[in-house]
Design an enzyme around this catalytic site. Structure first.
Site, PDB file in Angstrom:
ATOM      1  N   GLU A 103     -12.003  67.156   0.634  1.00  0.00           N
ATOM      2  CA  GLU A 103     -10.652  66.604   0.450  1.00  0.00           C
ATOM      3  C   GLU A 103      -9.643  67.312   1.344  1.00  0.00           C
ATOM      4  O   GLU A 103      -9.796  68.479   1.670  1.00  0.00           O
ATOM      5  CB  GLU A 103     -10.210  66.781  -1.016  1.00  0.00           C
ATOM      6  CG  GLU A 103     -10.382  65.550  -1.882  1.00  0.00           C
ATOM      7  CD  GLU A 103      -9.431  64.414  -1.508  1.00  0.00           C
ATOM      8  OE1 GLU A 103      -8.839  64.407  -0.413  1.00  0.00           O
ATOM      9  OE2 GLU A 103      -9.308  63.505  -2.338  1.00  0.00           O
ATOM     10  N   ASP A 107      -3.973  67.622  -5.545  1.00  0.00           N
ATOM     11  CA  ASP A 107      -2.598  67.660  -6.066  1.00  0.00           C
ATOM     12  C   ASP A 107      -2.699  67.589  -7.597  1.00  0.00           C
ATOM     13  O   ASP A 107      -2.986  68.595  -8.241  1.00  0.00           O
ATOM     14  CB  ASP A 107      -1.849  66.473  -5.432  1.00  0.00           C
ATOM     15  CG  ASP A 107      -0.391  66.373  -5.820  1.00  0.00           C
ATOM     16  OD1 ASP A 107       0.233  67.407  -6.058  1.00  0.00           O
ATOM     17  OD2 ASP A 107       0.140  65.259  -5.862  1.00  0.00           O
TER      18      ASP A 107
HETATM   19  P1  IMP Z   1      -4.256  63.717  -6.528  1.00  0.00           P
HETATM   20  O1  IMP Z   1      -5.104  62.571  -6.984  1.00  0.00           O
HETATM   21  O2  IMP Z   1      -2.926  63.729  -7.183  1.00  0.00           O
HETATM   22  O3  IMP Z   1      -4.947  65.057  -6.594  1.00  0.00           O
HETATM   23  O4  IMP Z   1      -3.873  63.428  -5.031  1.00  0.00           O
HETATM   24  C1  IMP Z   1      -4.786  63.463  -4.047  1.00  0.00           C
HETATM   25  C2  IMP Z   1      -4.379  62.620  -2.877  1.00  0.00           C
HETATM   26  O5  IMP Z   1      -2.957  62.412  -2.797  1.00  0.00           O
HETATM   27  C3  IMP Z   1      -4.753  63.342  -1.625  1.00  0.00           C
HETATM   28  O6  IMP Z   1      -6.057  63.025  -1.216  1.00  0.00           O
HETATM   29  C4  IMP Z   1      -3.687  62.884  -0.648  1.00  0.00           C
HETATM   30  O7  IMP Z   1      -4.098  61.685  -0.022  1.00  0.00           O
HETATM   31  C5  IMP Z   1      -2.474  62.603  -1.490  1.00  0.00           C
HETATM   32  N1  IMP Z   1      -1.506  63.750  -1.491  1.00  0.00           N
HETATM   33  C6  IMP Z   1      -1.247  64.612  -2.496  1.00  0.00           C
HETATM   34  N2  IMP Z   1      -0.317  65.522  -2.153  1.00  0.00           N
HETATM   35  C7  IMP Z   1       0.037  65.219  -0.885  1.00  0.00           C
HETATM   36  C8  IMP Z   1       0.968  65.814   0.048  1.00  0.00           C
HETATM   37  O8  IMP Z   1       1.668  66.807  -0.209  1.00  0.00           O
HETATM   38  N3  IMP Z   1       1.022  65.218   1.267  1.00  0.00           N
HETATM   39  C9  IMP Z   1       0.275  64.133   1.617  1.00  0.00           C
HETATM   40  N4  IMP Z   1      -0.604  63.551   0.786  1.00  0.00           N
HETATM   41  C10 IMP Z   1      -0.721  64.096  -0.463  1.00  0.00           C
HETATM   42 MG    MG Z   2      -6.704  62.096   0.523  1.00  0.00          MG
END
Ligand code: IMP
Ligand code: MG
Length: 178
Positions: A103, A107
């Site tokens: 990944e 986040d």
């Molecule tokens: P999660 O499902 O919230 O963990 O988010 C994961 C996905 O969100 C990552 O694979 C990114 O594509 C996108 N993402 C999360 N934070 C950021 C950031 O700060 N910048 C750009 N993309 C992000």
């Molecule tokens: Mg991503």
């Protein structure tokens, strides 16, 4: 002098250099190498953002493995929606295999838990994750995040694969929202 870039309505300031990213990736590659050397794992790249990190990492791995991709989407602009869309699904047989998800960023962890569930249901023997960046303060998951190159604060970043509405992936350094 501000080392800034602007895309659409937002300006970002340089935050982590490509040299720092390289050093962190080298450290994690050594850990992965010793863990997976004899296991013939599947490395699962999450399109699009993880491609840059995945290439950096995989070039450093000298063991037998298969590489495949999936594409999921959870972000709209600068917000994680928690609503995961599978845009390109899994087309590799993972039954009985160790799978390492690659990944660009963890986040909230929604994407990771979604992928973990999908891979476990498909019969993977073991599922772990290696990520270029992680926001520990935003993480809401229970699953361990095994290999983290860089922990970062809970602020939106772009560069080295990470995008803002598709822009900024080709920046070598990582930039933070100003
Ligand atoms: P999660 O499902 O919230 O963990 O988010 C994961 C996905 O969100 C990552 O694979 C990114 O594509 C996108 N993402 C999360 N934070 C950021 C950031 O700060 N910048 C750009 N993309 C992000
Ligand atoms: Mg991503």
């Amino acid at each position: 002098m501000c080392e800034c870039v602007t895309f659409l309505d937002k300006t970002f300031v340089k935050y982590i250099t490509s040299e720092e990213i390289d050093r962190a990736v080298a450290r994690v590659a050594a850990e992965i190498e010793s863990e997976y050397r004899d296991d013939d794992p599947i490395l699962l790249i999450t399109l699009n953002g993880a491609v840059f990190f995945a290439v950096d990492l995989i070039k450093r791995l000298d063991f037998k493995c298969r590489i495949t991709c999936v594409k999921v989407s959870s972000y709209a602009g600068t917000e994680s929606t928690g609503n995961i869309k599978a845009l390109i699904g899994l087309n590799e047989d993972v039954k009985g295999k160790r799978v390492l998800i690659l990944e660009d960023i963890v986040d909230t962890g929604h994407t990771y838990s979604h992928l973990h569930r999908m891979l476990s249901e498909a019969g993977a023997k073991d599922v772990r994750i290696a990520t270029m960046t992680m926001k520990p303060d935003a993480y809401k998951g229970d699953l361990p995040v095994h290999y983290v190159c860089l922990n970062i604060p809970n602020r939106f970043v772009i560069g080295h694969g990470l995008d803002y509405d598709g822009y900024g992936r080709n920046l070598n350094d990582i930039y933070q929202l100003k």
